[in-house]
Design a protein around this motif. Structure first.
Motif, PDB file in Angstrom:
ATOM      1  N   PRO A   1      -3.883 -19.891  -1.207  1.00 57.64           N
ATOM      2  CA  PRO A   1      -3.038 -19.980  -0.012  1.00 57.64           C
ATOM      3  C   PRO A   1      -2.736 -18.586   0.546  1.00 57.64           C
ATOM      4  O   PRO A   1      -2.722 -17.598  -0.193  1.00 57.64           O
ATOM      5  N   SER A   2      -2.478 -18.521   1.847  1.00 57.78           N
ATOM      6  CA  SER A   2      -2.258 -17.234   2.523  1.00 57.78           C
ATOM      7  C   SER A   2      -1.115 -16.429   1.920  1.00 57.78           C
ATOM      8  O   SER A   2      -1.194 -15.205   1.822  1.00 57.78           O
ATOM      9  N   TYR A   3      -0.031 -17.123   1.483  1.00 56.12           N
ATOM     10  CA  TYR A   3       1.121 -16.379   0.955  1.00 56.12           C
ATOM     11  C   TYR A   3       0.770 -15.662  -0.345  1.00 56.12           C
ATOM     12  O   TYR A   3       1.297 -14.575  -0.629  1.00 56.12           O
ATOM     13  N   GLU A   4      -0.154 -16.235  -1.138  1.00 58.61           N
ATOM     14  CA  GLU A   4      -0.572 -15.576  -2.383  1.00 58.61           C
ATOM     15  C   GLU A   4      -1.464 -14.362  -2.080  1.00 58.61           C
ATOM     16  O   GLU A   4      -1.344 -13.317  -2.713  1.00 58.61           O
ATOM     17  N   THR A   5      -2.361 -14.520  -1.098  1.00 59.14           N
ATOM     18  CA  THR A   5      -3.195 -13.392  -0.667  1.00 59.14           C
ATOM     19  C   THR A   5      -2.307 -12.262  -0.167  1.00 59.14           C
ATOM     20  O   THR A   5      -2.537 -11.081  -0.460  1.00 59.14           O
TER      21      THR A   5
ATOM     22  N   ALA B   1       1.879  -0.819   1.928  1.00 53.12           N
ATOM     23  CA  ALA B   1       1.921  -2.087   1.169  1.00 53.12           C
ATOM     24  C   ALA B   1       1.913  -3.313   2.093  1.00 53.12           C
ATOM     25  O   ALA B   1       1.026  -4.166   1.969  1.00 53.12           O
ATOM     26  N   PRO B   2       2.856  -3.421   3.075  1.00 54.81           N
ATOM     27  CA  PRO B   2       2.769  -4.559   4.007  1.00 54.81           C
ATOM     28  C   PRO B   2       1.488  -4.513   4.830  1.00 54.81           C
ATOM     29  O   PRO B   2       0.935  -5.546   5.191  1.00 54.81           O
ATOM     30  N   GLY B   3       1.029  -3.282   5.118  1.00 57.83           N
ATOM     31  CA  GLY B   3      -0.222  -3.119   5.877  1.00 57.83           C
ATOM     32  C   GLY B   3      -1.397  -3.754   5.158  1.00 57.83           C
ATOM     33  O   GLY B   3      -2.215  -4.458   5.765  1.00 57.83           O
ATOM     34  N   GLN B   4      -1.481  -3.518   3.848  1.00 55.79           N
ATOM     35  CA  GLN B   4      -2.553  -4.120   3.051  1.00 55.79           C
ATOM     36  C   GLN B   4      -2.368  -5.627   2.929  1.00 55.79           C
ATOM     37  O   GLN B   4      -3.343  -6.376   2.894  1.00 55.79           O
ATOM     38  N   ALA B   5      -1.108  -6.065   2.859  1.00 56.51           N
ATOM     39  CA  ALA B   5      -0.825  -7.505   2.812  1.00 56.51           C
ATOM     40  C   ALA B   5      -1.344  -8.177   4.080  1.00 56.51           C
ATOM     41  O   ALA B   5      -2.034  -9.202   4.029  1.00 56.51           O
ATOM     42  N   VAL B   6      -1.044  -7.567   5.244  1.00 55.06           N
ATOM     43  CA  VAL B   6      -1.513  -8.086   6.541  1.00 55.06           C
ATOM     44  C   VAL B   6      -3.040  -8.013   6.601  1.00 55.06           C
ATOM     45  O   VAL B   6      -3.706  -8.989   6.970  1.00 55.06           O
TER      46      VAL B   6
END
Length: 321
Positions: free
Chosen positions: A218-222, A290-295
């Motif tokens: 799921p997207s939230y885990e990625t 960190a959020p950048g890599q998450a996005v």
């Protein structure tokens, strides 16, 4: 670390270069728009010399951001965005395409990639993007971000008006070589970033896939594993990034080699500002990367799945021209 296959989910062919170009470019654009203000704050903190003034209080990232908004309007946080958006599509396309290529190159006879090979593929991909796109883009971006002019005052004309003008001015005044100032440090930063990033992401992703018994997460885990793996790079190479920012901000001095300038900047920081100066801007950098890599990973995986499904539906599995 477990070995992973170079094949895509379900034993399919890995993502094509066209998929990496579109998915990587789209992911990079989303990341830049969402996280650029934090990058501007990080650069200002790294360039700050407040520790040199006796009795001057250190300015944290919230105070730095507030000061930029107050003096230069909220648009001041987006200085240098043009340079980033110009380079982000080729940067991300090169990152993901070269990573997949190096991974296949380092795979064993069964097509499996070890943790060590994943690390080396990430390292090589980071160095490739640094030399091809990131270094010139960073030089222009930092020159724009270092300007303290107000975005609301038309009479407050800065030296560099926009990314194109900054590029023209730097090349005209300092020569083409100025765009590659700090290339060794940028390659070291990008290489270590992507080595840590891709290795951590691959390990976390493989562990979750094993836990769920499926390749589709799921997207939230990625997003969560992208966030955690994204924070690891900045922690491993903060001093390199700070020295690189200072190196790229100023024109070269005649008769000084790149290594001399790097050593002089390091000595100067150590003597005048102390060891903590090497970690200036680490908070906004982690908050940006960190959020950048998450996005990036979430958007990349989503667009890649959409594009690969579309490719399977076309006759011969090819994109239409």
């Amino acid at each position: 670390m477990s070995a992973k296959s170079t094949q895509g989910p379900g034993g399919k062919q890995p993502a094509s270069a066209a998929t990496n170009l579109i998915a990587g470019g789209g992911a990079g654009m989303m990341e830049a728009l969402a996280c650029h203000p934090l990058d501007t704050i990080k650069v200002r903190m790294q360039l700050s010399r407040r520790a040199r003034a006796p009795g001057a209080k250190r300015r944290g990232f919230i105070a730095t951001g507030t000061e930029i908004v107050k003096r230069e309007t909220p648009l001041g946080l987006y200085k240098g965005l043009g340079a980033v958006l110009t380079g982000i599509v080729p940067k991300m396309a090169i990152r993901f395409t070269s990573y997949e290529w190096y991974k296949q190159l380092l795979a064993n006879d069964e097509g499996l990639v070890s943790g060590k090979s994943t690390f080396m593929a990430g390292l090589a991909a980071g160095v490739t993007e640094a030399v091809a796109v990131v270094t010139p883009m960073e030089v222009i971006k930092i020159r724009l971000q270092a300007q303290h002019h107000s975005m609301a005052d038309p009479l407050d004309v800065p030296k560099y008006r926009n990314a194109a003008h900054a590029l023209y001015t730097v090349v005209k005044e300092e020569g083409f070589g100025a765009l590659y100032r700090g290339v060794s440090l940028t390659a070291l930063r990008q290489g270590s970033n992507q080595a840590v990033n891709f290795t951590a992401y691959s390990e976390f992703r493989a562990a979750l896939q094993k836990y769920h018994g499926t390749t589709d997460l799921p997207s939230y885990e990625t997003m969560m594993i992208g966030l955690v793996s994204g924070a690891m790079g900045p922690l491993s190479n903060a001093p390199i990034d700070t020295i690189k920012t200072r190196l790229q901000k100023t024109p070269a001095e005649p008769g000084q080699s790149a290594i001399q300038r790097i050593l002089n900047i390091s000595k100067d920081m150590w003597k005048q500002e102390g060891s903590r100066s090497f970690y200036k801007g680490i908070t906004p950098r982690i908050m940006r990367v960190a959020p950048g890599q998450a996005v990036t990973f979430t958007v990349y995986e989503y667009l890649k799945n959409v594009l690969e499904k579309g490719r399977e539906m076309l006759p011969g599995g090819k994109y239409e021209e």
